[in-house]
Design an enzyme around this catalytic site. Structure first.
Site, short mmCIF file in Angstrom:
data_model
loop_
_atom_site.label_atom_id
_atom_site.label_comp_id
_atom_site.label_asym_id
_atom_site.label_seq_id
_atom_site.Cartn_x
_atom_site.Cartn_y
_atom_site.Cartn_z
N CYS A 162 0.74 -1.26 0.03
CA CYS A 162 -0.10 0.02 0.09
C CYS A 162 0.83 1.30 0.04
CB CYS A 162 -0.72 0.03 1.27
SG CYS A 162 -1.62 -1.40 1.68
N HIS A 294 -3.86 7.77 5.34
CA HIS A 294 -3.80 6.39 4.76
C HIS A 294 -5.20 5.80 4.75
CE1 HIS A 294 -2.26 2.78 3.00
NE2 HIS A 294 -2.42 2.15 3.92
N GLU A 305 -3.67 5.21 12.85
CA GLU A 305 -2.90 6.55 12.34
C GLU A 305 -3.48 8.02 12.91
OE1 GLU A 305 -4.35 6.74 8.38
OE2 GLU A 305 -3.02 8.19 7.73
N LYS A 326 -9.97 7.46 0.17
CA LYS A 326 -10.25 6.19 -0.06
C LYS A 326 -11.48 5.73 0.03
CE LYS A 326 -5.76 3.78 1.07
NZ LYS A 326 -5.08 4.84 1.56
N HIS A 331 -9.14 1.74 -2.17
CA HIS A 331 -7.91 1.64 -1.65
C HIS A 331 -7.16 0.87 -3.11
CE1 HIS A 331 -4.08 1.01 -0.13
NE2 HIS A 331 -4.68 0.26 1.12
N PHE A 390 1.01 -2.85 4.69
CA PHE A 390 1.26 -4.20 5.29
C PHE A 390 2.88 -4.47 5.02
CE2 PHE A 390 -3.05 -6.46 4.34
CZ PHE A 390 -3.52 -5.90 5.26
#
Lengths: 403, 85
Positions: A162, A294, A305, A326, A331, A390
């Site tokens: 990501c 994010h 976050e 997003k 995403h 990830f």
């Protein structure tokens, strides 16, 4: 060190087939997430995504190109055409020799892989098209882009899930900043919306069946998207001398690794990346007006976050705006940071902050101004773009309004 | 083997323990099973019983399937197996 500015932007994603269309959708808080359409979708439990609809590859590419371009490469080429046309650059001579392309991508040609596995395993065929390998390789998009535009400098693809696009753009920034080349083409793309791609994500049990609602207390997971965004990063004097329009300045970046867990995010890793980007760009934390989060819409990411932002910014965390686009384009995994950079450019250049749509219930663990549901006008001097992948690999970019 | 013993065997394998070490009132956390271990256990249970467990890691308490202890997991599986039959 050289100043780095953005002189071209292009995109195709679930919100639009160009930058103006995408920004208009973000201003209006429109949702690009819809019912997925592809073979065997009825065998999935997750059936929504930010899919590029009304898309006709035959009208965009010729037969030879389509034999070699997976969907993720097609999206890259479409976005690059818009970005390079806006920049008004042609690459020849010394500029061609020095300028390169660095792209982010995670899944490679997953549709190609899916279709060909199906033909050999399910249909029992023993022969595949000769271009399967050059079509599915993760660097196919960067290579085709270099061939199309005669980019002969440093070129490669970065794959950090990501955060791929942010890592790629940070690397491109560094090359221009350090004087290696006056121009880099950068950004990222992704297209995992096929049966095998979504089936794999289903297994992790982090996907939402109905919507992406970042920071909302009733959020229930992420939604996959697809598309690309491409930018021209140019050395400021080079851009100024040729009278190019400057969209924003790239001021700095930081990359960190959590060194902790393969899927769970870390507050410390995220905070170190945000802090590092401010330091690299010599930005005082009070100057930051907007953060493109994010903000995946998972329980874990959004609270981690939010806590990282609160830690880094202290009292200023309550004054800045942070939104997750997003919620609209979903995403894009390896391409997500690139599409999200468009929201940062809109904040800096146009003074419009893209909202977090689908926001329904405040979550005390995400108690920040997430620009809920409706876009907002505000003058912003500095914007950050977060990406936390990830595998715990993080990259944050810092942009300044160009003055 | 009963459903209960089969579920305990799966959990024990995930926790790297003997089935006799698994108590019905234990939580997965007590047994050292983290979020990835939980998702893997649910996958193994689905494969073992040919059922679909409605579990979303983002809202573990929202789903009908109660994962708060070994006994609630067994009860949930028994219900799903019965519904399938």
């Amino acid at each position: 060190m050289k100043r780095v500015v953005i002189t071209g932007a292009g995109t195709i994603n679930a919100l639009g087939a160009t930058v103006p269309q995408t920004l208009e959708a973000m201003r209006e808080g429109r949702c690009g997430i819809s019912e997925l359409e592809f073979r065997d979708v009825e065998r999935l439990s997750i059936r929504i995504g930010g899919q590029v609809k009304n898309y006709d590859p035959e009208s965009r590419f010729n037969r030879q190109q389509l034999a070699l371009f997976d969907r993720f490469t097609q999206f890259t080429m479409i976005a690059a055409r818009e970005a390079i046309a806006q920049a008004g650059l042609t690459f020849s001579g010394e500029l061609a020799a020095r300028a390169g392309v660095i792209l982010g991508n995670s899944g490679g040609g997953m549709t190609t892989l899916d279709e060909n596995y199906r033909s050999v395993y399910e249909d029992g065929k023993n022969r595949v098209h000769p271009f399967v390998v050059p079509k599915l390789m993760n660097n196919a998009a960067a290579s085709h882009l270099s061939m199309e535009y005669n980019l002969k400098g440093p070129s490669f693809t970065v794959s950090t899930a990501c955060a791929s696009s942010n890592h790629a753009m940070a690397q491109a920034f560094q090359m221009v900043h350090g004087g290696i080349t006056p121009v880099m083409v950068t950004g990222g793309s992704e297209s995992m919306l096929c049966f095998g791609g979504v089936k794999a994500w289903e297994g992790l049990r982090v996907m939402s069946r109905d919507a992406c609602r970042p920071f909302s207390a009733n959020r229930n997971g992420m939604v996959q998207g697809e598309g690309a965004a491409i930018f021209v990063f140019e050395e400021y004097e080079h851009a100024r001398k040729r009278g190019a329009e400057i969209l924003a300045e790239v001021a700095g970046f930081a990359m960190t690794s959590d060194a902790s867990d393969i899927v769970m995010p870390s507050k410390q890793g995220a905070a170190r990346a945000i802090q590092g980007a401010l330091k690299d760009a010599r930005i005082n934390r009070d100057e930051v007006g907007y953060i493109n989060a994010h903000g995946t819409g998972t329980a874990a990411n959004d609270k981690t976050e939010s806590a990282a932002v609160a830690d880094v910014f202290g009292a200023h965390a309550d004054k800045l705006m942070i939104s997750s686009t997003k919620s609209m384009h979903a995403h894009l995994i390896g391409g997500t940071g690139a599409v999200e950079l468009l929201a940062c450019i809109m904040a800096l250049r146009d003074g419009i902050i893209a909202p977090t749509i689908g926001y329904e219930e405040p979550d005390p663990e995400c108690a920040l101004d997430v620009v809920p549901n409706v876009a907002r006008e505000a003058r912003v001097d500095v914007a950050l773009s977060n990406a936390f992948a990830f595998g715990g690999l993080n990259a944050v970019l810092a942009l300044r309004r160009f003055t | 083997m009963s459903i209960k013993d089969r579920v305990i065997a799966i959990i024990a394998e995930q926790a790297v323990l003997e089935p006799s070490d698994i108590g019905l009132e234990n939580t997965l956390e007590d047994l050292g099973i983290d979020s990835l271990g939980l998702v893997e256990s649910i996958f193994a249970i689905e494969e073992e019983f040919d059922i679909t467990v409605p579990f979303n890691a983002n809202e573990p308490s929202e789903s009908d399937f109660d994962i708060s202890s070994v006994s609630t997991i067994i009860a949930g599986i028994e219900r799903l197996v019965k519904e399938r039959a």
